[in-house]
Write a protein that holds these residues in place. Sequence first.
Motif, PDB file in Angstrom:
ATOM      1  N   LEU B 683       0.413  -1.095  -0.088  1.00 16.62           N
ATOM      2  CA  LEU B 683       0.006  -0.011  -0.008  1.00 16.62           C
ATOM      3  C   LEU B 683       1.212   1.448   0.198  1.00 16.62           C
ATOM      4  O   LEU B 683       1.953   1.122   0.311  1.00 16.62           O
ATOM      5  N   LEU B 684      -0.294   2.426  -0.627  1.00 11.07           N
ATOM      6  CA  LEU B 684       1.070   3.752  -0.134  1.00 11.07           C
ATOM      7  C   LEU B 684       1.457   3.820   1.176  1.00 11.07           C
ATOM      8  O   LEU B 684       0.208   3.446   2.660  1.00 11.07           O
ATOM      9  N   THR B 685       2.633   3.807   1.441  1.00 16.23           N
ATOM     10  CA  THR B 685       3.239   4.562   3.013  1.00 16.23           C
ATOM     11  C   THR B 685       3.506   5.632   3.067  1.00 16.23           C
ATOM     12  O   THR B 685       3.041   6.750   2.240  1.00 16.23           O
ATOM     13  N   PHE B 686       3.735   5.853   4.404  1.00 13.12           N
ATOM     14  CA  PHE B 686       4.288   7.730   5.375  1.00 13.12           C
ATOM     15  C   PHE B 686       4.810   8.125   3.811  1.00 13.12           C
ATOM     16  O   PHE B 686       4.642   9.475   3.816  1.00 13.12           O
ATOM     17  N   VAL B 687       5.657   7.510   3.669  1.00 17.22           N
ATOM     18  CA  VAL B 687       6.875   8.714   3.018  1.00 17.22           C
ATOM     19  C   VAL B 687       6.650   8.769   1.648  1.00 17.22           C
ATOM     20  O   VAL B 687       7.213   9.330   1.246  1.00 17.22           O
ATOM     21  N   ILE B 689       3.619  10.194   0.404  1.00 15.61           N
ATOM     22  CA  ILE B 689       1.909  10.475   0.951  1.00 15.61           C
ATOM     23  C   ILE B 689       2.917  12.125  -0.243  1.00 15.61           C
ATOM     24  O   ILE B 689       3.115  12.660   0.388  1.00 15.61           O
ATOM     25  N   PRO B 690       1.407  13.162  -0.774  1.00 16.48           N
ATOM     26  CA  PRO B 690       1.933  14.071  -1.683  1.00 16.48           C
ATOM     27  C   PRO B 690       0.928  15.074  -0.877  1.00 16.48           C
ATOM     28  O   PRO B 690       0.038  14.633   0.193  1.00 16.48           O
TER      29      PRO B 690
END
Lengths: 153, 742
Positions: B683-687, B689-690
């Motif tokens: 999944l998309l991770t914190f590092v 995110i836009p």
Amino acid sequence: MAEFTLDINGSRHTLDLDADTPLLYVLRNELGLTATRFGCGLGECGACTVSIDGRSLRSCQVPVASAAGRPILTLEGLGTPEDPHPLQQAFIDEQAAQCAFCISGMIMTAHGLLQRNPSPTEADIKSALSANLCGCGTHLRIVRAVQRAAKVS
Amino acid sequence: MAAPVMSRRAVLQGLSGLLIGFSLADPSRALAATVVRSGEPVDDKPLASDRIDAWLAITEDNRVIVYSGKVELGTGVETALRQIVADALDVDFDTTSIIQGDTALTPDQGYTAGSKTIQIGGMQLCRAARSARQLLLRNASERLSVPIARLETRQGHVHVDGNGQPALTYSQLVDTQVFDAVVEAGDEQPNPPRFVGRSVARVDIPDKIFGRFAYVQDLRVPGMWHARVIRPPTTGAVAVARLEDVDTTSIPEGVELVRIGDFLAVAAPSEWQAIRAAAALRVQWEAKYPLPDMDDLHDALQAANADEREIEARGDAERALSEHDNILEATYRWPFQAHDSIGPSCAIADVKNDRATIWSGTQGVYPLRASIADLLGMALESVRVIYAEASGCYGHNGADDAAGDAALISQSLGRPVRVQWSRADEHGWAPKGPAMVMALRGAVNAEGRVAAWAFRNWTPSHLTRPSSDAGARNLLAGNLARASVAQAPPVGGDRNAPVNYVFGQYRVSVHWISVEQSFLRCSALRTLGAIQNTFANESFMDELAARAKRDPVAFRLDHLKDPRAKTVIERAADRSEWIARVSPLREVESAGEGQRGRGIAFACYENEFAYVAAVAEVEVSDREGIRVRRVTVAHDCGQIVNPNGLENQIEGNVLQAIGRTLKEEVRFDPMGVTSLEWGAYPLLTFVEIPEVDIVLVDRPHEPPVGAGEATSAVIPAAIVNAVFDATGRRLRTVPLRWRGES
């Protein structure tokens, strides 16, 4: 089966358990501390994060035998509505939750970060949380909440 | 026929019997944590949706109980529904509480899905609450012998002649009986809204933050055992393995085995015992290998013997295309995707001879009840399904299947059973968002306008949810126990296949692929087909704009008539400081080696509800691949009930859709799904995110329509259009792969 004494949220509990039982199942099923969540059982998602000896660890990967005798902190021990921990207050203030299934793990991971680094940068926060998964896409609010908590604590 | 007159006492007695929160003397040892609502039978609660009492009750202390068939899935609708009722009934928000999703207590509102809770469920509740308020005023007029014109309501009280002292409480006005009246059509808004339009803090968040919230995973029923289902070694849309033999010597002491057809489970008093027993069990299966090579998936979908249906047409697109010698053709591909539920599905069932109670995170207690009644061979009235919130589902994940598993095992063992799915169960066996192929052909004329547009797609059904028609067939336990195949009406693949642009020569058609040819088990995942179809339509719109050498924003505006559509595009462009361009602009990032670009996409959800435009700003480099730096969303869903809650949903949909565009893909080999944990399905991770910037277009006089997933639909095309703007490369397969070669 063997007897283990666990030090959880400042209380001691003596339980008769299989030594390989993951701490996660002991917390949830033997002690009713359900804030610590089962997400994958593989240490990949962070939903079961607790603090052991001040370190954020994945309780699905910690056999009860190795947790015995060490101070364990779960979300339930962090704060209460009457006396919230700054992280909890910040998550409420930022409305940093959707389904919130990941949130106790997020807060416990952030708690570990703030213990090590009370003034983290945004990049520090993102890096510390990068192995915690959120499916709803609440990341932006979670980062803001940790920033807010760092300012007040 | 007169409805039976019932005392309010009966309703409230039924209720008080249901709210059992038993805490043990030492809360740290609350072994049987919490049962939120017991399964004790309730008689007499009105459920017919035309009765006010189906929706609302006033308690003796003048509080309001709202009965909602729509449920909180973690999106904040519990708060929003209470805001709506508080205004419509004219009571304080804090005096309202809500009971959700219970076949014994709440009216049948179908599924909580498709971002329709406010749009449909909220409006049903609003009408009931307004009718209730009118009735209260009529009762007060009679009781006080004062004409209604001299009465007004204020926060749960009726006042006469604007007098500051209330004459009666609502509770006094329903003292001897329930409302006992039908919901009327009245559309009048009683007073200026006090709660709708405000960012009321979500009521569920504090308990979730303090670890006091009980998800379905946390419920415990006395005498309950834990069970695990042993799945066949192969996965597919239809049964692909036969259970041949179980080595009974591999069953540990104290563990029970349940075998019904190909359905196999173990149960034990402790959860860890059940987990270990499931892992240790030696089972022999006869398996088939039903899946194509992954690289051939989309060709196989297009080669399926599919039923083509025209969805929309104007003019003669085929003829118009045949008259152009410079036709643009493009084919877009979307993978199977999984629901991203962080908590795997879980359910508890307590099946006795004459009745069954199921606690489930289902999106539809009534349809699930119908499927479970069929599975258990019980009468509908004997089954009660109670909703308990689970991890966010984003559609039809394993929640219903886990309920079917628990029901079948409980019936077999004659005791309450909790089934907790493993991570591999959820990734491997929960329904998937369908893989799809979208093929477009189009042409632009000398004036730089679209001369012809022809859309075709190939799609499995996006709907294999439980239902009374499908019965046990649409539960995994039913498939395994009875070797049956899911029923899949043609739903969802056509969502947003049409566009809101006005083209003279235009044709849209859908090829529906049967369950047997769908490869994996498919069902609703956030947006159904809208994300796939909008990815294709808005990418192709961009390709045509580039072909016409026109600015993508101006090109879109030029083909739209609806002012609300134009407004969101203009607002997104303004806020993102869009500079008119002919893509690709190939802007070189000043600081590094990457190239930067911007892309826009627009959709009107289901071509008639929320209007959303998004501008994505990306950076592309060989070292880092595609990074989304900033997303600007302009969003118009009519009247806004809770701005902060709405922003939360838009943010969530932006981030989840970025993950779906850049990363998410269910991988499989001929034996079945191989993405069985998060390492294989990242999944998309914190590092990653836009920044997300949101423009809310509030229209207080337009009805509120679904918000949330409309935003997901536009994100993929906004990203690929930005990648094209940055690099000149057009990516048409999701998840996007960037290997640097041009």
